[in-house]
Design a protein around this motif. Structure first.
Motif, mmCIF file in Angstrom:
data_model
loop_
_atom_site.group_PDB
_atom_site.id
_atom_site.type_symbol
_atom_site.label_atom_id
_atom_site.label_comp_id
_atom_site.label_asym_id
_atom_site.label_seq_id
_atom_site.Cartn_x
_atom_site.Cartn_y
_atom_site.Cartn_z
ATOM 1 N N HIS A 1 -7.287 -16.327 119.074
ATOM 2 C CA HIS A 1 -8.558 -16.626 119.015
ATOM 3 C C HIS A 1 -9.072 -17.029 117.814
ATOM 4 C CE1 HIS A 1 -9.057 -14.647 122.855
ATOM 5 N NE2 HIS A 1 -8.375 -13.745 122.551
ATOM 6 N N HIS B 1 -1.720 -15.691 122.206
ATOM 7 C CA HIS B 1 -2.534 -16.821 121.827
ATOM 8 C C HIS B 1 -3.207 -16.143 120.642
ATOM 9 C CE1 HIS B 1 -4.421 -13.849 124.704
ATOM 10 N NE2 HIS B 1 -5.300 -13.896 123.833
ATOM 11 N N HIS C 1 -3.293 -12.405 119.700
ATOM 12 C CA HIS C 1 -2.966 -11.342 120.556
ATOM 13 C C HIS C 1 -1.461 -11.621 121.301
ATOM 14 C CE1 HIS C 1 -7.540 -10.550 121.528
ATOM 15 N NE2 HIS C 1 -7.194 -10.115 120.320
HETATM 16 ZN ZN LIG Z 1 -6.844 -12.423 123.884
#
Ligand SMILES: [Zn+2]
Length: 285
Positions: A148, A146, A193
């Motif tokens: 952020h 993902h 990440h």
């Molecule tokens: Zn994360």
């Protein structure tokens, strides 16, 4: 007093600039590699480490308020165990363990690929601490890759919360990751990440840069945006008019804001009025 106000404004502007310093329109994203880790609910902290025990901070993580704790645990499955798995703080409402698929083979478990926090029906795992043991019936997952980002960054990157994007990494062993989930919150710092398996696949280390791969229609939109910016730039927005007469109709037909003519061109009074109305400048050279 005035100096103080100016100082504050400068600070604010600099802070805004820093906030978005990593965002470029080419979609480059710094990548962080998440090693296996544990999130704990307070009840479990106390079972594993003792009554009233609180996690202690080892170091801050890039996302606001998140930290790596000094505490670690052993995690165990039917086929094996892994020692010294780092706990990340602060405590959460529900305990959760994130491992790579390679770790899962060691443990003898086949956990699902999930977004952090979505653990319903995920795999069981045992946590072993210095003061006790906790068996989670569910909570073991392989974390979905993902990114952020805060709302401004999402806007600049042309993506929205919950969207899946493709990210290309031009490393020594280049890879493109599909279905990378975008997660937008004011609290977030721009960072992607991935787990250690994904990192190893692409020879990715902490801080490697990835790039969002945009579908053709988004690229087209952006090119149009750029051309709009050029049109609104008065410096480049000149038309050179060389006919003998500049009439009202001519002024109306010209798109540019500056109409450059030479001394021999005759300009009608109506043409001047029209130019004034439409915020166009007639420039004689
Ligand atoms: Zn994360």
């Amino acid at each position: 007093m005035k100096e103080k106000v100016i100082e504050d404004i400068v600070k604010e502007v600099l802070a805004k600039m820093n906030q978005t310093k990593d965002v470029t329109v080419d979609g480059s994203i710094p990548i962080a590699v998440s090693a296996r880790h544990i999130h704990l609910q307070q009840e479990h902290v106390e079972i594993l480490f003792g009554k009233d025990y609180e996690l202690t901070k080892r170091h801050d993580l890039s996302q606001l308020g998140q930290f790596a704790a000094n505490e670690t645990l052993m995690i165990a499955g039917p086929k094996g165990s892994i020692e010294r798995v780092r706990i990340l703080g602060p405590v959460r409402p529900v305990s959760q363990v994130e491992v790579s698929l390679t770790d899962a083979f060691t443990l003898g478990i086949n956990p699902p690929l999930r977004e952090s926090g979505n653990i319903v029906g995920s795999s069981a795992i045992t946590l072993i601490g210095p003061a006790g043991t906790v068996h989670l019936d569910e909570g073991l997952i392989v974390a979905q890759a993902h990114i952020h980002m805060n709302p401004q960054e999402a806007e600049m990157l042309h993506v929205s919360d919950g969207q899946f994007v493709q990210v290309e990494v031009k490393s020594e062993r280049p890879i493109t990751m599909n279905r990378v989930k975008v997660r937008v919150s004011k609290r977030y710092t721009l960072e992607m990440h991935i787990d250690t398996d994904e990192a190893n696949t692409g020879f990715i280390t902490q801080g490697t840069i990835g790039n969002i791969v945009y579908p053709e229609e988004v690229l087209l939109d952006r090119r149009q945006e750029r051309s709009l910016i050029t049109v609104s730039n008065p410096i480049e927005n000149i038309t050179v008019y060389e006919k003998k007469l500049l009439s009202k109709d001519d002024v109306e037909a010209i798109q540019e804001n500056i109409i450059q003519i030479n001394k021999r061109t005759i300009v009608t009074a109506l043409a001047y009025d029209c130019a004034r109305e439409q915020n166009k400048t007639i420039k004689i050279v």
